[in-house]
Structure formats: structure tokens, C-alpha cells
Design an enzyme around this catalytic site. Structure first.
Site, PDB file in Angstrom:
ATOM      1  N   LYS A  42       0.865  -1.182   0.000  1.00 24.12           N
ATOM      2  CA  LYS A  42       0.000   0.000   0.000  1.00 24.12           C
ATOM      3  C   LYS A  42       0.902   1.234   0.000  1.00 24.12           C
ATOM      4  O   LYS A  42       0.838   2.114   0.856  1.00 24.12           O
ATOM      5  CB  LYS A  42      -0.927  -0.015   1.220  1.00 24.12           C
ATOM      6  CG  LYS A  42      -2.067   1.006   1.169  1.00 24.12           C
ATOM      7  CD  LYS A  42      -3.006   0.804   0.005  1.00 24.12           C
ATOM      8  CE  LYS A  42      -4.150   1.829   0.069  1.00 24.12           C
ATOM      9  NZ  LYS A  42      -4.963   1.816  -1.160  1.00 24.12           N
ATOM     10  N   ASP A  50      -2.003 -12.433   5.306  1.00 25.86           N
ATOM     11  CA  ASP A  50      -3.001 -13.133   6.100  1.00 25.86           C
ATOM     12  C   ASP A  50      -4.355 -13.056   5.417  1.00 25.86           C
ATOM     13  O   ASP A  50      -5.083 -14.051   5.279  1.00 25.86           O
ATOM     14  CB  ASP A  50      -3.060 -12.498   7.492  1.00 25.86           C
ATOM     15  CG  ASP A  50      -3.817 -13.351   8.495  1.00 25.86           C
ATOM     16  OD1 ASP A  50      -4.255 -14.451   8.149  1.00 25.86           O
ATOM     17  OD2 ASP A  50      -3.977 -12.891   9.644  1.00 25.86           O
TER      18      ASP A  50
END
Length: 406
Positions: free
Chosen positions: A231, A287
Site C-alpha cells: 500500500k 493473512d
């Protein structure tokens, strides 16, 4: 299944192995020892954990033992407490005895941890905290999560057949850094007197470099494409991540490197998953994305994982949870744990032929139409956890000898 999982052997990483009670062995020593059948014995720590964990680990243990025996490999098992079961028995989610046994073994097979019973515990007394400490204690930093859509199960995917068919992705997740471990973290009070909670997403350059190198090597053994997910348009930690991964690309000239923001990656996994080969990303993004990728395959109950470090034993576990709602009812799908056992043999012990036996047996069992409830469809045979394990065992036993690897 076998082809998808065999595509990514980490032969370029020097994972040390141990004799029982002995010092770590160098790769050449390992090769020499394995020439002798008497040297091919290993200590495996089993951590059944909670919920369906004991059921699926018991099945995987039997399959491991048989596949190993057919290849002249002796496996010695010891079971230890972990997670909620450890909390109930000892008051902590990861007893010192369990961590010591895991460190002294050649590989660790984990079932699942957690459950409603412990959801309201303080953080240091949650089963999940024990898992984080186990990963840190074993110094495993690279989590490999394959997500391949099998031809037998393509109709079980929630995506259209033309979207899901042929998907074969490996998610390489950094496991011991980032926001799950970063400090400072905790609770506080802001200037308005409101309670706050805070965590820190932090990565050192060396942490990024080592996981990126693993991912480049994995991509090189697969189809030569690596997508780094971050990001970097918002987060400084991701800006550093992107710079370091980009800089390392020159060491791997044959790999096609791309970058993608995590929100776009989440969308593209559903829109066009076949565009991905190998994905590398940080702890929290990995995850989430690996769980999303798993559902493309039709069931989270089908997917294994391997967590490895630069030395010492690896940690192998299915990516599904403890499923307390079906625990003890013989409804669990043991195939993810069985395939985790195959990854243990390949990545943890270097026993490629035994791993192939297990993967081929899983594929053949599915070809015969056996299904647990999570992957059942009309026209197939619904079976429970134990029966599925028995069918895999029958197939392993009936196999002809696997040709030795050159």
C-alpha cells in the site's frame, strides 16, 4: 494437486536439519547421511491444538507414517499441548516444554488453535498469542500458501468455472514482522479523554530483503512471475517495501516483477485470479489475501501451508481454523492437514518421494469421488474425517514405488 505443490521446491535455501539431540547439519552432510537408510529417521513434533485439530492431525500422522515407511523413512512422533488445550492444562497458550520440543525436532505439524471458549481471554492468554510466539520462537519468517484449483473441485469454487479453472497461485507471506509484532502497541487515551488502541506497522530493510529473496526463488521454480503487494501510496512501511523489492529484482533477471496495491489485489483475485503466479506481501496483507485465494479453490479445508526460516525446523499447518462448531463430529476435512504433511516431507525433511506419494494419493482419492461435507456435490460420496483418511491410506498403500529423483 501434486503438480501444483511440486512446482516450488526451495532448493536454494539452506535449511539446516538436526540429528536427534545433535547439532545442525550442513547440506553436504545431510546428503551424505541420507545415502544411508539408517540415517533417514526424523523427530516430528505434533501439536494437535483445539477444535478439529486433534482429528485432522491424527489422520495426517497415519498418512505420514505410511508414506515414510514405504520410502524407508522412520518418523518418530511426540505430541505436545498448544493453544486452548494448553491454556486449560497449564495456564499458558505455549508452554516452555512445547516450544523446547518444537525447537529440538526436525519439523512441526500443527492442527488448529482457538475457539469460542477463549475468545474473551486477555490478549496474552489467547490461543492465537501462542501461535505468534511459536512462529517467533522457531524463527520461521516465510509462509508459503499454495492455492490451486483442482479439476475435480472446480465446481466447488464460488467463482464461475471459466474464472476459477486453472488457477494456481502461491502466496509468500512475511510472517514475523509488520503490524502483528511491531511496537509500540497497546491502549491509551487521546486528548479528548477517549480510549484508543494502537499498533505499529514496521519493517526493517533486512526483513523485506529476506522474504523477497524467498519469493523470487519460488517464482523462478514456478512460472517466473512475481507480484509484490503493498500500500505504497499511503503507508511509509510499504514505500520502503516497494523500494527494497524493486532493488532486488536485478539479482533475478529472469523474473517478471510487478507491483499492486493491496485493495486492487483483493479485487483482482476475484476478477481474474489466473493473472497471478507468485504473490509476495507483508504479514497482515498476506493473512487476508491468502484466505481470499483459498476460497477460489472451493474450500479452505483443502489448503496446506509451510512456514520456514533460514535454519531449524519448519512449521506446517492447514490454513483453516479450529472449527469448534463441528469438532468431535467426524465432519472435518483432513486433506489440508494431509497436504501440509506432504509439504513437511518436501520442505522440512527433503523427502521428495514420500511427499509425492501423499499428493498423488490425495488426487486419486478425489478422483474416486470421496468428499467431506465442505466439498461435497451431488454424484460424489459423502464421507467423514476418518473415512477420508482411510481412503487416502488405502491409496498410498496401493501405489507402486515412486521413481527416485535424479
Amino acid at each position: 494437486m501434486a503438480a501444483a505443490l511440486q512446482a516450488t521446491p526451495l532448493k536454494t535455501l539452506a535449511f539446516s536439519r538436526r540429528r536427534a539431540g545433535g547439532a545442525a547439519l550442513r547440506p553436504r552432510q545431510m546428503a551424505a547421511l541420507r545415502c544411508s537408510a539408517s540415517a533417514r529417521s526424523y523427530n516430528i513434533t505434533l501439536l494437535p491444538g483445539d477444535g478439529i485439530g486433534p482429528e485432522v492431525v491424527a489422520v495426517a500422522k497415519d498418512v505420514l507414517s505410511l508414506a515414510g515407511a514405504l520410502e524407508g523413512v522412520e518418523l518418530r512422533f511426540q505430541e505436545k499441548l498448544m493453544g486452548g488445550s494448553a491454556l486449560d492444562a497449564t495456564g499458558v497458550p505455549l508452554p516452555d516444554e512445547t516450544l523446547a520440543a518444537a525447537r529440538d525436532s526436525d519439523a512441526v505439524l500443527l492442527g488448529a488453535i482457538g475457539g469460542y471458549k477463549w475468545d474473551n481471554n486477555e490478549k496474552h492468554l489467547k490461543p492465537e498469542t501462542g501461535l505468534l510466539h511459536l512462529r517467533a520462537g522457531l524463527r520461521v519468517f516465510a509462509n508459503l500458501r499454495p492455492a490451486a484449483v483442482l479439476p475435480q473441485l472446480v465446481d466447488a469454487s464460488t467463482l464461475k468455472k471459466e474464472v476459477a479453472e486453472g488457477v494456481d497461485i502461491m502466496v509468500v507471506r512475511e510472517l514475523t514482522g509488520g503490524i502483528y509484532f511491531g511496537k509500540p502497541r497497546g491502549f491509551g487515551t487521546n486528548g479528548n479523554g477517549e480510549e484508543t488502541g494502537f499498533n505499529t506497522e514496521v519493517y526493517a530493510a533486512s526483513e523485506i530483503d529476506r522474504i523477497a529473496r524467498v519469493a523470487f526463488e519460488v517464482a523462478r521454480k514456478r512460472r517466473g512471475k512475481l507480484c509484490s503487494v503493498d500500500k505504497a501510496n499511503v503507508l511509509e512501511a510499504s514505500m520502503l517495501w516497494r523500494r527494497r523489492v524493486t532493488a532486488l529484482a536485478s539479482e533475478f533477471p529472469g523474473i517478471e516483477l510487478s507491483h499492486m496495491y493491496v485493495d486492487n489485489a483483493a479485487m483482482q483475485l476475484v476478477r481474474n485470479p489466473k493473472q497471478f503466479d507468485t504473490i509476495v506481501t507483508n504479514n497482515i496483507f498476506g493473512d487476508i489475501l491468502s484466505d481470499e485465494a483459498s476460497m477460489i479453490t472451493g474450500s479452505i479445508g483443502m489448503l496446506p501451508s509451510a512456514s520456514v526460516g533460514e535454519s531449524g525446523p519448519g512449521l506446517f499447518e492447514p490454513i483453516h481454523g479450529s472449527a469448534p462448531d463441528i469438532a468431535g463430529q467426524d465432519k472435518a476435512n483432513p486433506l489440508a492437514t494431509i497436504l501440509s504433511a506432504a509439504m513437511l516431507l518436501r520442505y522440512g525433511l527433503g523427502e521428495e518421494n514420500a511427499a509425492k506419494r501423499i499428493e498423488a494419493a490425495v488426487t486419486e482419492t478425489l478422483n474416486q469421488g470421496f468428499r467431506t461435507g465442505d466439498i461435497y456435490s451431488p454424484g460424489t460420496t459423502l464421507v467423514g474425517c476418518k473415512r477420508m483418511g482411510e481412503e487416502v491410506l488405502k491409496t498410498v498403500e496401493s501405489q507402486k514405488a515412486v521413481a527416485a529423483i535424479n
